[in-house]
Design an enzyme around this catalytic site. Structure first.
Site, PDB file in Angstrom:
ATOM      1  CE1 TYR A 196      17.614 -11.110  27.314  1.00 57.41           C
ATOM      2  CE2 TYR A 196      18.455  -8.887  27.006  1.00 57.41           C
ATOM      3  CZ  TYR A 196      18.630 -10.257  26.950  1.00 57.41           C
ATOM      4  OH  TYR A 196      19.820 -10.760  26.523  1.00 57.41           O
TER       5      TYR A 196
ATOM      6  NE  ARG B 274      21.018 -16.135  18.492  1.00 53.57           N
ATOM      7  CZ  ARG B 274      21.054 -15.315  19.553  1.00 53.57           C
ATOM      8  NH1 ARG B 274      20.693 -15.711  20.745  1.00 53.57           N
ATOM      9  NH2 ARG B 274      21.461 -14.066  19.412  1.00 53.57           N
TER      10      ARG B 274
ATOM     11  CG  ASN C  46      25.350 -14.009  20.275  1.00 51.11           C
ATOM     12  OD1 ASN C  46      25.709 -13.068  20.970  1.00 51.11           O
ATOM     13  ND2 ASN C  46      24.585 -13.849  19.207  1.00 51.11           N
TER      14      ASN C  46
ATOM     15  N   GLY D 234      21.534 -17.053  24.787  1.00 44.77           N
ATOM     16  CA  GLY D 234      20.497 -17.274  25.803  1.00 44.77           C
ATOM     17  C   GLY D 234      20.106 -18.745  25.761  1.00 44.77           C
TER      18      GLY D 234
ATOM     19  CD  GLU E  21      25.625 -10.573  17.904  1.00 43.31           C
ATOM     20  OE1 GLU E  21      26.651 -10.299  18.552  1.00 43.31           O
ATOM     21  OE2 GLU E  21      24.492 -10.459  18.387  1.00 43.31           O
TER      22      GLU E  21
ATOM     23  CD  GLU F 257      24.597 -10.011  27.799  1.00 39.60           C
ATOM     24  OE1 GLU F 257      24.038 -10.553  26.850  1.00 39.60           O
ATOM     25  OE2 GLU F 257      25.814  -9.758  27.803  1.00 39.60           O
TER      26      GLU F 257
ATOM     27  CB  SER G  24      21.977  -7.736  26.176  1.00 40.02           C
ATOM     28  OG  SER G  24      21.879  -9.067  26.569  1.00 40.02           O
TER      29      SER G  24
ATOM     30  CG  ASP H  58      22.260 -13.707  15.982  1.00 39.46           C
ATOM     31  OD1 ASP H  58      21.935 -14.911  16.037  1.00 39.46           O
ATOM     32  OD2 ASP H  58      22.335 -12.980  16.993  1.00 39.46           O
TER      33      ASP H  58
HETATM   34  N1  ADP Z   1      24.219  -3.070  10.732  1.00 40.19           N
HETATM   35  C1  ADP Z   1      22.963  -3.215  11.178  1.00 40.19           C
HETATM   36  N2  ADP Z   1      21.908  -3.046  10.344  1.00 40.19           N
HETATM   37  C2  ADP Z   1      20.636  -3.190  10.793  1.00 40.19           C
HETATM   38  N3  ADP Z   1      20.315  -3.490  12.064  1.00 40.19           N
HETATM   39  C3  ADP Z   1      21.312  -3.661  12.938  1.00 40.19           C
HETATM   40  C4  ADP Z   1      22.687  -3.548  12.535  1.00 40.19           C
HETATM   41  N4  ADP Z   1      23.461  -3.794  13.608  1.00 40.19           N
HETATM   42  C5  ADP Z   1      22.616  -4.042  14.625  1.00 40.19           C
HETATM   43  N5  ADP Z   1      21.333  -3.960  14.249  1.00 40.19           N
HETATM   44  C6  ADP Z   1      20.169  -4.160  15.115  1.00 40.19           C
HETATM   45  O1  ADP Z   1      20.618  -4.122  16.462  1.00 40.19           O
HETATM   46  C7  ADP Z   1      20.472  -5.401  17.093  1.00 40.19           C
HETATM   47  C8  ADP Z   1      21.618  -5.663  18.054  1.00 40.19           C
HETATM   48  O2  ADP Z   1      22.849  -5.608  17.363  1.00 40.19           O
HETATM   49  P1  ADP Z   1      23.956  -6.739  17.562  1.00 40.19           P
HETATM   50  O3  ADP Z   1      25.133  -6.360  16.736  1.00 40.19           O
HETATM   51  O4  ADP Z   1      23.371  -8.059  17.293  1.00 40.19           O
HETATM   52  O5  ADP Z   1      24.375  -6.547  19.085  1.00 40.19           O
HETATM   53  P2  ADP Z   1      24.251  -7.490  20.370  1.00 40.19           P
HETATM   54  O6  ADP Z   1      25.570  -8.179  20.447  1.00 40.19           O
HETATM   55  O7  ADP Z   1      24.051  -6.543  21.483  1.00 40.19           O
HETATM   56  O8  ADP Z   1      23.110  -8.445  20.140  1.00 40.19           O
HETATM   57  C9  ADP Z   1      20.383  -6.377  15.930  1.00 40.19           C
HETATM   58  O9  ADP Z   1      19.699  -7.553  16.285  1.00 40.19           O
HETATM   59  C10 ADP Z   1      19.601  -5.531  14.894  1.00 40.19           C
HETATM   60  O10 ADP Z   1      18.210  -5.463  15.204  1.00 40.19           O
HETATM   61 MG    MG Z   2      22.752  -9.635  18.504  1.00 36.93          MG
END
Ligand code: ADP
Ligand code: MG
Length: 330
Positions: A230, A269, A285, A289, A283, A16, A161, A271
């Site tokens: 991105y 942030r 963060n 960003g 999660e 990143e 990301s 989510d």
């Molecule tokens: N358990 C889940 N169910 C549905 N969508 C998911 C799930 N985990 C991840 N995603 C999708 O993948 C994206 C990235 O996952 P995330 O865990 O937020 O990783 P990162 O830390 O890379 O942002 C999420 O914003 C969502 O769109």
């Molecule tokens: Mg995420």
């Protein structure tokens, strides 16, 4: 507020790097707008810290380039994971954002989920898979994962990301998805798929944090992958999120609970997945960003706190935490 000399760290060793440089440039401009003096420090992909073209030399206990506060605008491993925070602790300088433990914890999707489960925070069902166990008992691991149903999301435990993440819709897609995840991290997490909306909520503060209005992430792709994140126009942020008032309140309440449970400071942030009235934490963060148009700032702007004021508050919060922690050390 008294103007401070703020060292802004940008770049870093993670994938990143570029995103961090964009965030750091916005933070630099915003801090100057708020009346602060900025010392920009760029961390190369090789890990070398440079200021004005010169290599920065660090002495434990001697601060960083005479800064009153450091703003580590770094995303991902070697920046958002507690490593740089530990270095800043050794330099004995106040810094913006989460400390060593909260940074490391929130970077690790498995440990974060274990702690949140312990605190009763609602989440998707998940399993952790270590590469050594997978190599030794592949079929048993794949059988165990059946409990999660399909599709599932397979992720490296400690990245960001959306790098290395795959959505597996059939059993035969699980093994390649795990192999991809293991390319990035010997620990993977496999999650049951949430359906519905993705909401995000920004938090600022130390002991008594405040939450922004939640926003809704609208994407045209199946999930929020690297490209959607991105590519300009890949995502549209809708604030306030188009969910009932009580769901927005629940998101804000859970954002604060998550922030406090993880032991965060400064900013984050958080989510979410929202399925009808059910709100699940995805999660947190610790250094989201941070350009002026990034979700973090946009959510606070929509909640009445403009970008320059956010930066001003974060500098104040860093100083406040430093003072408070030094009192406890005596
Ligand atoms: N358990 C889940 N169910 C549905 N969508 C998911 C799930 N985990 C991840 N995603 C999708 O993948 C994206 C990235 O996952 P995330 O865990 O937020 O990783 P990162 O830390 O890379 O942002 C999420 O914003 C969502 O769109
Ligand atoms: Mg995420």
């Amino acid at each position: 507020m008294t103007p401070s000399r703020v060292a802004v760290l940008g770049g870093g060793r993670s994938s990143e790097h570029e995103v961090s440089l964009a965030s750091a440039a916005s933070v630099h401009a915003g801090l100057e707008n708020a009346g602060h003096t900025v010392v920009p420090i760029e961390i190369g992909r090789d890990g070398v810290w440079r200021c004005d073209g010169d290599t920065v030399s660090l002495t434990p206990g001697r601060g960083l380039e005479g800064a009153d506060v450091v703003f580590p605008v770094l995303h991902g491993p070697f920046g958002e994971d507690g490593t740089v925070q530990g270095l800043l602790e050794c330099l004995d300088v106040p810094y913006v954002g989460a400390g060593v433990l909260a940074s490391a914890l929130c970077m690790d999707k498995v440990l974060f989920k274990e702690l949140m489960a312990h605190a009763g925070v609602p989440q998707v069902d998940y399993r952790a898979v270590r590469v050594e166990r997978y190599r030794a008992a592949r079929d048993a691991v794949l059988d165990e994962l059946q409990a999660l149903g399909l599709p599932v999301f397979v992720k490296p435990a400690r990245l960001g990301s959306s790098v290395g993440i795959a959505r597996a819709a059939a059993r035969q897609e699980l093994a390649p998805a795990l192999e991809d995840a293991f390319e990035h991290d010997p620990l993977a997490i496999v999650e049951a798929a949430a359906t519905g909306l993705e909401l995000e909520c920004s938090v600022i503060g130390n002991g008594e944090p405040v939450a922004s209005e939640p926003g809704e992430i609208v994407i045209s792709s199946e999930w929020y992958d690297y490209q959607a994140k991105y590519t300009p126009g890949g995502m549209e942020l809708v604030v306030p999120a188009r969910v009932p008032e009580q769901v927005r309140e629940r998101v804000r309440e859970l954002a604060l609970e998550t922030f406090i449970t993880a032991g965060c400071c400064g900013l984050a942030r958080v989510d979410f997945f929202v399925e009808d009235e059910r709100v699940l934490v995805n999660e947190l963060n610790t250094m989201p960003g941070f350009t002026e148009t990034s979700v973090f700032g946009a959510l606070f702007a929509a909640s009445g706190i403009p970008y320059a004021e956010l930066l001003d508050r974060l500098v104040g919060l860093a100083l406040e935490r430093y003072e408070a922690e030094r009192k406890h050390l005596h």
